[in-house]
Design a protein around this motif. Structure first.
Motif, PDB file in Angstrom:
ATOM      1  N   ARG A 257     134.884   7.355  33.977  1.00 50.86           N
ATOM      2  CA  ARG A 257     135.431   7.249  35.337  1.00 50.86           C
ATOM      3  C   ARG A 257     135.736   5.814  35.682  1.00 50.86           C
ATOM      4  O   ARG A 257     135.172   4.872  35.129  1.00 50.86           O
ATOM      5  CB  ARG A 257     134.476   7.874  36.351  1.00 50.86           C
TER       6      ARG A 257
ATOM      7  N   GLU B 240     134.744   5.184  45.766  1.00 51.35           N
ATOM      8  CA  GLU B 240     133.423   4.891  46.322  1.00 51.35           C
ATOM      9  C   GLU B 240     133.593   4.332  47.739  1.00 51.35           C
ATOM     10  O   GLU B 240     133.446   3.139  47.993  1.00 51.35           O
ATOM     11  CB  GLU B 240     132.658   3.957  45.380  1.00 51.35           C
TER      12      GLU B 240
ATOM     13  N   TYR C  30     125.054   2.197  47.211  1.00 51.24           N
ATOM     14  CA  TYR C  30     125.815   2.265  45.947  1.00 51.24           C
ATOM     15  C   TYR C  30     125.013   2.797  44.758  1.00 51.24           C
ATOM     16  O   TYR C  30     125.440   3.746  44.085  1.00 51.24           O
ATOM     17  CB  TYR C  30     126.415   0.882  45.619  1.00 51.24           C
TER      18      TYR C  30
HETATM   19  N1  GLU Z   1     132.376   0.796  43.350  1.00 51.39           N
HETATM   20  C1  GLU Z   1     131.870  -0.099  42.360  1.00 51.39           C
HETATM   21  C2  GLU Z   1     132.791  -1.284  42.272  1.00 51.39           C
HETATM   22  O1  GLU Z   1     133.914  -1.207  42.737  1.00 51.39           O
HETATM   23  C3  GLU Z   1     131.790   0.629  41.045  1.00 51.39           C
HETATM   24  C4  GLU Z   1     130.782   0.113  40.123  1.00 51.39           C
HETATM   25  C5  GLU Z   1     130.582   1.029  38.934  1.00 51.39           C
HETATM   26  O2  GLU Z   1     131.558   1.232  38.186  1.00 51.39           O
HETATM   27  O3  GLU Z   1     129.475   1.539  38.766  1.00 51.39           O
HETATM   28  O4  GLU Z   1     132.432  -2.325  41.771  1.00 51.39           O
END
Ligand code: GLU
Length: 436
Positions: A10, A46, A147
């Protein structure tokens, strides 16, 4: 059913900013790995930070991913899964692995673990001796997850076989592993990609140039060149090969071959690569790229003859680092208000008014104003006037463009057309009359 070597990976951007080059490269590696193994590429948005997440950023991130030539098999939004995270938090509370305090839920790290280690596919074995000592909020007062918690739950439920992400997340990895264990999930494999550094060292920042994909697009870089360059920053297709398309890379890409060391971003190299991609385009492809690029840029004068504009753009095709170079380099073909660049002053010191006047007259009388005839007449006139061709080439180039360098002079003249050429030669004669 997927076989075990078909990866599920992902890319998990937070829509709190535009897609930056580091994120784009992480996305590329995930996509290539999924496509190489004929597995699944998931996009997970996210967007748990409701205050900082913006629709505008989300739209741009999706747009940039597509623009770079990637697609995804599934997309999820964490903001639609809050109930799920709360349910898992409750499970942890029930099992005594988390507790509620001040309307928030805190995770209790398992202090019995003395160390955690991973076998990172890029970096090898990493042992984390320093485990988190503090307890950590997993559900905030407003009911949103933090997170590490939502990331861990989703990576487990979406059955990631491998988590490929930036090296800046290494410090989160032991925390997430302890959460996987507390939740009874199996731990995925990890591959942490090195950071992209600026040429001066240090992290890429605005100070050293554009950091977001959209800025490069705006500046006239081609999607294929950006994708190719980002890949090459930390991975090599082998041999001395540098130009490789995503379609070709997906056949040979191996995550294990990604470099461990930070990569330095070189603008010169990117410019070179972009110019190679522009050169590779057919004239038709190039013209439609330029047309698309110029939309909304307000560069061309109103009512410009489209065929003329196309001829001008083709003159520059093999000489551009990026499409925006046209704004400076080709401007003289559309506007006659240009001045002579500072570095042409030396050329203009020699007053060749008489000779240029003769040339202008010859041009006016020429039966066919095509580049072959123009060149023949130009060389003959120079010889008749006792000048070397180049003695006439330099001032004429300045007359026509205000610049010291440019595309082939004779082809430029054919494109500009007799009327414009003669008018610009007269303009230089007037300049000499007034200045030298
Ligand atoms: N949302 C996180 C970022 O943008 C993702 C980190 C991950 O891939 O676990 O850094």
């Amino acid at each position: 059913m997927k076989s075990s070597d078909q990866a599920i990976v992902r890319f998990a951007p937070s829509p709190t900013g535009y897609l930056h080059i580091g994120g784009a490269r992480t996305c590329l590696f995930n996509w290539l790995y999924a496509r190489h193994t004929k597995g699944k590429f998931i996009l997970r948005i996210e967007d748990t930070d409701l205050a900082r997440s913006k629709q505008e950023y989300l739209d741009e991130i999706l747009e940039s991913i597509k623009w770079l030539g990637m697609d995804w098999d599934e997309i999820y939004y964490q903001s639609k899964r809050f109930d799920l995270y709360r349910d898992y938090a409750q499970k942890l509370v029930d099992a005594g692995r988390a507790y509620r305090k001040d309307d928030a839920v805190f995770f209790k790290y398992d202090f019995a673990n003395t160390n955690v280690e991973i076998d990172d596919l890029i970096r090898g074995k990493i042992v984390f001796n320093e485990l988190p000592k503090e307890e950590e909020v997993i559900i905030k007062k407003d009911g949103t997850p933090t997170y590490n918690f939502s990331c861990c739950i989703d990576d487990a439920l979406m059955e990631m076989s491998l988590v490929i992400r930036g090296e800046d997340h290494i410090s989160n990895t032991p925390k997430q592993i302890l959460m996987y264990k507390a939740l009874g999930f199996s731990v995925p494999q990890f591959a942490h990609v090195p950071l992209i550094m600026s040429e001066e060292g240090g992290r890429m920042s605005k100070r050293y140039g554009a950091t977001s994909i959209r800025e490069y697009k705006e500046d006239g870089y081609l999607a294929e060149a950006i994708a190719n360059y980002l890949l090459l920053l930390s991975w090599s297709p082998g041999g001395n090969r540098e130009i490789i398309t995503l379609a070709e890379a997906k056949d040979i890409f191996e995550i294990k071959k990604v470099n461990k060391t930070a990569a330095a971003f070189s603008m010169d190299k990117l410019n070179w690569m972009n110019s190679e991609y522009i050169k590779k385009k057919s004239p038709e492809e190039y013209l439609s790229l330029v047309e698309e690029y110029l939309k909304g840029k307000n560069f061309l004068p109103d009512n410009i003859d489209k065929e003329y504009a196309k001829k001008v753009f083709l003159l520059f095709k093999d000489r551009l680092s990026k499409l925006s170079d046209l704004f400076v380099r080709a401007r003289f073909c559309f506007y006659d208000d240009y001045t002579y660049d500072e570095d042409t002053k030396e050329i203009l010191q020699r007053n060749l008014s008489k000779e240029i006047k003769v040339l202008a007259e010859k041009f006016s009388a020429l039966a066919n104003f095509n580049h072959e005839e123009v060149e023949k007449e130009f060389r003959k006139t120079a010889t008749d006037l006792g000048l070397k061709t180049k003695e006439l080439v330099h001032p004429v180039r300045v007359a026509l463009s205000g610049k010291k360098v440019g595309p082939s002079l004779f082809e430029t003249m054919e494109v500009l057309g007799r009327e414009r050429v003669v008018a610009m030669l007269k303009r230089l004669i007037d300049y000499w009359g007034a200045n030298v």
